[in-house]
Design an enzyme around this catalytic site. Structure first.
Site, PDB file in Angstrom:
ATOM      1  N   PHE A   1     -20.138 -11.736  -9.679  1.00 37.11           N
ATOM      2  CA  PHE A   1     -21.069 -10.634  -9.961  1.00 37.11           C
ATOM      3  C   PHE A   1     -22.478 -10.894  -9.465  1.00 37.11           C
ATOM      4  O   PHE A   1     -23.262  -9.965  -9.291  1.00 37.11           O
ATOM      5  CB  PHE A   1     -21.096 -10.336 -11.473  1.00 37.11           C
ATOM      6  CG  PHE A   1     -21.933 -11.310 -12.273  1.00 37.11           C
ATOM      7  CD1 PHE A   1     -23.310 -11.161 -12.370  1.00 37.11           C
ATOM      8  CD2 PHE A   1     -21.356 -12.398 -12.924  1.00 37.11           C
ATOM      9  CE1 PHE A   1     -24.091 -12.053 -13.097  1.00 37.11           C
ATOM     10  CE2 PHE A   1     -22.119 -13.301 -13.645  1.00 37.11           C
ATOM     11  CZ  PHE A   1     -23.488 -13.128 -13.722  1.00 37.11           C
TER      12      PHE A   1
ATOM     13  N   LYS B   1     -11.943  -8.046  -3.069  1.00 40.19           N
ATOM     14  CA  LYS B   1     -11.856  -7.757  -4.512  1.00 40.19           C
ATOM     15  C   LYS B   1     -13.190  -8.211  -5.113  1.00 40.19           C
ATOM     16  O   LYS B   1     -13.395  -9.384  -5.411  1.00 40.19           O
ATOM     17  CB  LYS B   1     -10.677  -8.525  -5.133  1.00 40.19           C
ATOM     18  CG  LYS B   1     -10.096  -7.929  -6.407  1.00 40.19           C
ATOM     19  CD  LYS B   1     -11.081  -7.766  -7.554  1.00 40.19           C
ATOM     20  CE  LYS B   1     -11.428  -9.053  -8.235  1.00 40.19           C
ATOM     21  NZ  LYS B   1     -12.480  -8.902  -9.267  1.00 40.19           N
TER      22      LYS B   1
ATOM     23  N   GLU C   1     -15.643  -7.062 -11.046  1.00 37.94           N
ATOM     24  CA  GLU C   1     -15.478  -5.827 -11.816  1.00 37.94           C
ATOM     25  C   GLU C   1     -16.745  -5.501 -12.619  1.00 37.94           C
ATOM     26  O   GLU C   1     -16.886  -4.403 -13.137  1.00 37.94           O
ATOM     27  CB  GLU C   1     -14.264  -5.931 -12.753  1.00 37.94           C
ATOM     28  CG  GLU C   1     -14.352  -6.985 -13.854  1.00 37.94           C
ATOM     29  CD  GLU C   1     -13.986  -8.415 -13.401  1.00 37.94           C
ATOM     30  OE1 GLU C   1     -14.101  -8.710 -12.205  1.00 37.94           O
ATOM     31  OE2 GLU C   1     -13.603  -9.215 -14.268  1.00 37.94           O
TER      32      GLU C   1
ATOM     33  N   SER D   1     -16.792 -18.978 -10.862  1.00 40.30           N
ATOM     34  CA  SER D   1     -16.973 -20.160 -11.710  1.00 40.30           C
ATOM     35  C   SER D   1     -16.005 -21.268 -11.285  1.00 40.30           C
ATOM     36  O   SER D   1     -14.976 -21.013 -10.652  1.00 40.30           O
ATOM     37  CB  SER D   1     -16.741 -19.787 -13.171  1.00 40.30           C
ATOM     38  OG  SER D   1     -15.424 -19.317 -13.321  1.00 40.30           O
TER      39      SER D   1
ATOM     40  N   CYS E   1     -25.869 -19.491  -8.387  1.00 38.67           N
ATOM     41  CA  CYS E   1     -25.115 -20.758  -8.322  1.00 38.67           C
ATOM     42  C   CYS E   1     -26.045 -21.881  -7.921  1.00 38.67           C
ATOM     43  O   CYS E   1     -25.726 -23.049  -8.111  1.00 38.67           O
ATOM     44  CB  CYS E   1     -23.965 -20.651  -7.340  1.00 38.67           C
ATOM     45  SG  CYS E   1     -24.509 -20.444  -5.644  1.00 38.67           S
TER      46      CYS E   1
ATOM     47  N   GLU F   1     -22.633 -25.677 -16.909  1.00 30.95           N
ATOM     48  CA  GLU F   1     -23.367 -24.491 -16.477  1.00 30.95           C
ATOM     49  C   GLU F   1     -23.453 -23.482 -17.619  1.00 30.95           C
ATOM     50  O   GLU F   1     -22.436 -23.114 -18.204  1.00 30.95           O
ATOM     51  CB  GLU F   1     -22.627 -23.877 -15.289  1.00 30.95           C
ATOM     52  CG  GLU F   1     -23.306 -22.670 -14.687  1.00 30.95           C
ATOM     53  CD  GLU F   1     -22.526 -22.143 -13.478  1.00 30.95           C
ATOM     54  OE1 GLU F   1     -21.316 -21.879 -13.617  1.00 30.95           O
ATOM     55  OE2 GLU F   1     -23.134 -21.994 -12.407  1.00 30.95           O
TER      56      GLU F   1
END
Ligand code: NAD
Length: 486
Positions: free
Chosen positions: A153, A177, A180, A231, A286, A386
Site C-alpha cells: 500500500f 495485483k 487492496e 512485509s 520500507c 518493524e
C-alpha cells in the site's frame, strides 16, 4: 476522476474493464475516513481471466521488435509526465501521504519507466566468435512469459512501476495485483495505459483483491514469474509457495532500518535526514529509519537526543493534502491502532516514551504524531521489529564498531544510514553494514532507477533486485546458441 467513477473499482483484463461478481471491501481516505471506492476481492476465476488474457497476448508481443516495445514505454512515460499531478493527488487521497511526497513518488516511478525506455541497449546479448572451427556462440535474451507483480500500500504509484515497464519492454505480458488498501492509483495508471495504442490489449492486466487473488497467482501454472513487495512475513510466504510451482521470484520485504549518528555529524543534514526518515509518510516507508543509534560518550548521545526530540515536537501532524503537514495519517485507523498497541507493549516491556505522539487518531482516526522510545533493550521487539508507524527507538553505542555490531545484529537488512562529517567513519560504515541500501548523510537511501534496489537478509528473498539491469535479468531468460557454418 469523479467520486462516482471511484465508487466501483474494476479489474482491467484483456483491454476492457470488468466487475467480477465477488465480495468487495472499502477503500477510504485516511485523512477523513470518507469512502472512496469498493474494491473487488477477486477470486481464482477472476485471476484466471487476467492470466489467460496475458497468455493470449504473449506470442504477438514477444514477437514485436524491442524497439517498438520501447516506443510503447516512451508513450507511457509521456502519459505519466502529463498526469503526474493527478496521480500524486490520488496517492494522497487513497494512501494519505503528503502531496510533495506523492509527487516525488510518481517521479521515481517515471524514472523506472525512463530506464526501461533503453530496451535497445538493455536487452542486448553477447557473442563469442570461433570457439571451435567455424563455430560461434551467441547468447540472446528472451521473455520469461506471463509475469505478475503483487504490491504493497505504501507506494501505490512507484512500486507497480518498478515492474510493469521492465516486464513488458522485455517482451513479457503482465498482471498487477495492487494493494487492496489503496487501489485507486493503479486504476488511473491503467486508464492511462488504455489510451496508449502501442500497448495492445492483454499485454498488461489489473486484478484487485487480497489473499485469494494472490494465492491464485502463485498457484497458477501459466504464471512464470512473481515480483512481490510487502512485509517480510508475506514475502517469505510468497517465495515458498511460488517455488512449489517452479516460478522465478523476487520478494522484497520489510525492514528495521538503523540511522547511526556520530558525535561529529552535521546538524542540519542530520536533523533533516533523521526526522524525514523516521516520521515522513508517518514512518510507512520500507526505508524509514526506525532505529536511532547515537554514538559516542553519554553527553554526546544526550545532546543529539535532545536536539532531535525538540525538533520532532515541532512537526505538524495532519492531512496529506494540507501543504503545512509534515506527518500524514497512517493508511487506516486499524494501522494506527496496531502501532499504538505496539507502543503499549514496548512500555509494558520496560521502555519509556520521551515523545508520545498518540492523539486519539485525529479527523479520520488514523493520525499518530512523532513518537520516540528510549530505554528499550537492544534485542527487544520494539528495537528489532518493524512497527511501520512514526515511531523511532533510540539506542546508544560507545563507538562506531559497537554501532555497526548493533545494527548488524538485527535480522533485517533493507537500508541503513550514517550521519557523520568523517569520511573515514563513512567508509567504515559502508564497508561493514549489512544492508542493501546505504545512506551517508541521507536518511532515506531511495531507489534510483538505474541501480538495483532491494535489501539483504530477511528483507529480501530472491537473487535479482528490482530496477537497474537486475530488472532485465529477472524478466528475461538467457538462451545460448552454438552454430557451425562451414
Ligand atoms: P503486506 O505484506 O501486508 O501486503 C503486500 C501485498 O501482499 C498486498 O498486495 C496484499 O494484498 C498481499 N498480502 C498480504 N498478506 C498476504 C497473505 N497472507 N497472503 C497472500 N497475500 C497477502 O504489506 P503492506 O502492509 O501492504 O506494505 C507494507 C510492508 O511492505 C512493510 O513491511 C514495508 O517495509 C514493506 N515494503 C517493502 C519494500 C521494499 O522495497 N523492501 C517497499 C515497500 C514496502
Amino acid at each position: 476522476m469523479t467520486t462516482e467513477a471511484l465508487t466501483l473499482v474494476r479489474n482491467y483484463v484483456g483491454g476492457s474493464w470488468q466487475a467480477p461478481n465477488v465480495d468487495h471491501i472499502d477503500t477510504t481516505d485516511p485523512a477523513t475516513g470518507d469512502l472512496l471506492g469498493r474494491v473487488p476481492l477477486s477470486d481464482a476465476e477472476a485471476v484466471d481471466a487476467a492470466v489467460q488474457a496475458a497468455k493470449s497476448a504473449l506470442p504477438a508481443w514477444r514477437a514485436t521488435s524491442p524497439l517498438v516495445r520501447a516506443r510503447a514505454i516512451f508513450a507511457l512515460r509521456q502519459k505519466l509526465v502529463d498526469h503526474r499531478d493527478e496521480l500524486a493527488r490520488l496517492v494522497t487521497l487513497d494512501m494519505g501521504k503528503t502531496l510533495d511526497d506523492a509527487y516525488a513518488e510518481v517521479g521515481r516511478g517515471i524514472e523506472s519507466v525512463e530506464n526501461a525506455c533503453g530496451a535497445g541497449t538493455l536487452l542486448k546479448g553477447e557473442n563469442l566468435e570461433g570457439v571451435a572451427t567455424n563455430v560461434d556462440v551467441e547468447m540472446v535474451r528472451q521473455p520469461v512469459g506471463v509475469v505478475a507483480a503483487i504490491t504493497p500500500f505504501n507506494f501505490p504509484a512507484m512500486i507497480p512501476l518498478w515492474f510493469l515497464p521492465y516486464a513488458i519492454v522485455c517482451g513479457n505480458t503482465f498482471v498487477l495485483k495492487p494493494s487492496e488498501q489503496d487501489p485507486l492509483t493503479s486504476v488511473k495508471l491503467f486508464e492511462l495505459i488504455d489510451e496508449i495504442e502501442e500497448i495492445p490489449s492483454g499485454v498488461v492486466n489489473l486484478v484487485h483483491g487480497a489473499h485469494d487473488a494472490v494465492n491464485a497467482l502463485l498457484d497458477h501454472p501459466d504464471v512464470n514469474a512473481i515480483s512481490f513487495v510487502g512485509s517480510a512475513k508475506t514475502g517469505r510466504y510468497i517465495y515458498e509457495r511460488s517455488a512449489q510451482t517452479g516460478k522465478r521470484v523476487q520478494a522484497l520485504g520489510g525492514a528495521k532500518n538503523a540511522m547511526v549518528v556520530m558525535p561529529d555529524a552535521d546538524l542540519d543534514l542530520t536533523l533533516n535526514g533523521v526526522l524525514s526518515s523516521a516520521f515522513g509518510a508517518a514512518g510507512q516507508r520500507c526505508l524509514a529509519g526506525s532505529l536511532l543509534v547515537l554514538v559516542g560518550p553519554r553527553a554526546d548521545q544526550d545532546r543529539w537526543l535532545d536536539t532531535i526530540v525538540t525538533a520532532a515536537k515541532e512537526l505538524k501532524v495532519g492531512a496529506g493534502s494540507d501543504p503545512g503537514t509534515d506527518v500524514c495519517p497512517l493508511v487506516s485507523p486499524a494501522a494506527r491502532e496496531r502501532v499504538e498497541d505496539e507502543i503499549e507493549k514496548a512500555l509494558a516491556a520496560g521502555a519509556q516514551l520521551i515523545l508520545d505522539g498518540r492523539r486519539g487518531g485525529g479527523a479520520g482516526g488514523a493520525e499518530l504524531g512523532p513518537t520516540v522510545i528510549t530505554g528499550a533493550a537492544a534485542d527487544s521487539h520494539v528495537a528489532t521489529e518493524e512497527l511501520f508507524g512514526p515511531v523511532v527507538t533510540v539506542l546508544g553505542a560507545p563507538d562506531l564498531s559497537a554501532a555497526i555490531e548493533l545494527v548488524n545484529h538485527g535480522r533485517y537488512g533493507n537500508a541503513s544510514s550514517i550521519f557523520t562529517t568523517s569520511g573515514k567513519a563513512a567508509r567504515e560504515y559502508r564497508f561493514g553494514v549489512e544492508a542493501g541500501m546505504v545512506g551517508v548523510n541521507i536518511g532515506v537511501a531511495a531507489p534510483v532507477a538505474w541501480f538495483p534496489f532491494a535489501g539483504w537478509k530477511d528483507s529480501f528473498d530472491g537473487d535479482l533486485h528490482a530496477n537497474g539491469t537486475d530488472a532485465v535479468e529477472f524478466y528475461t531468460r538467457k538462451k545460448v546458441v552454438t552454430s557451425r557454418w562451414s
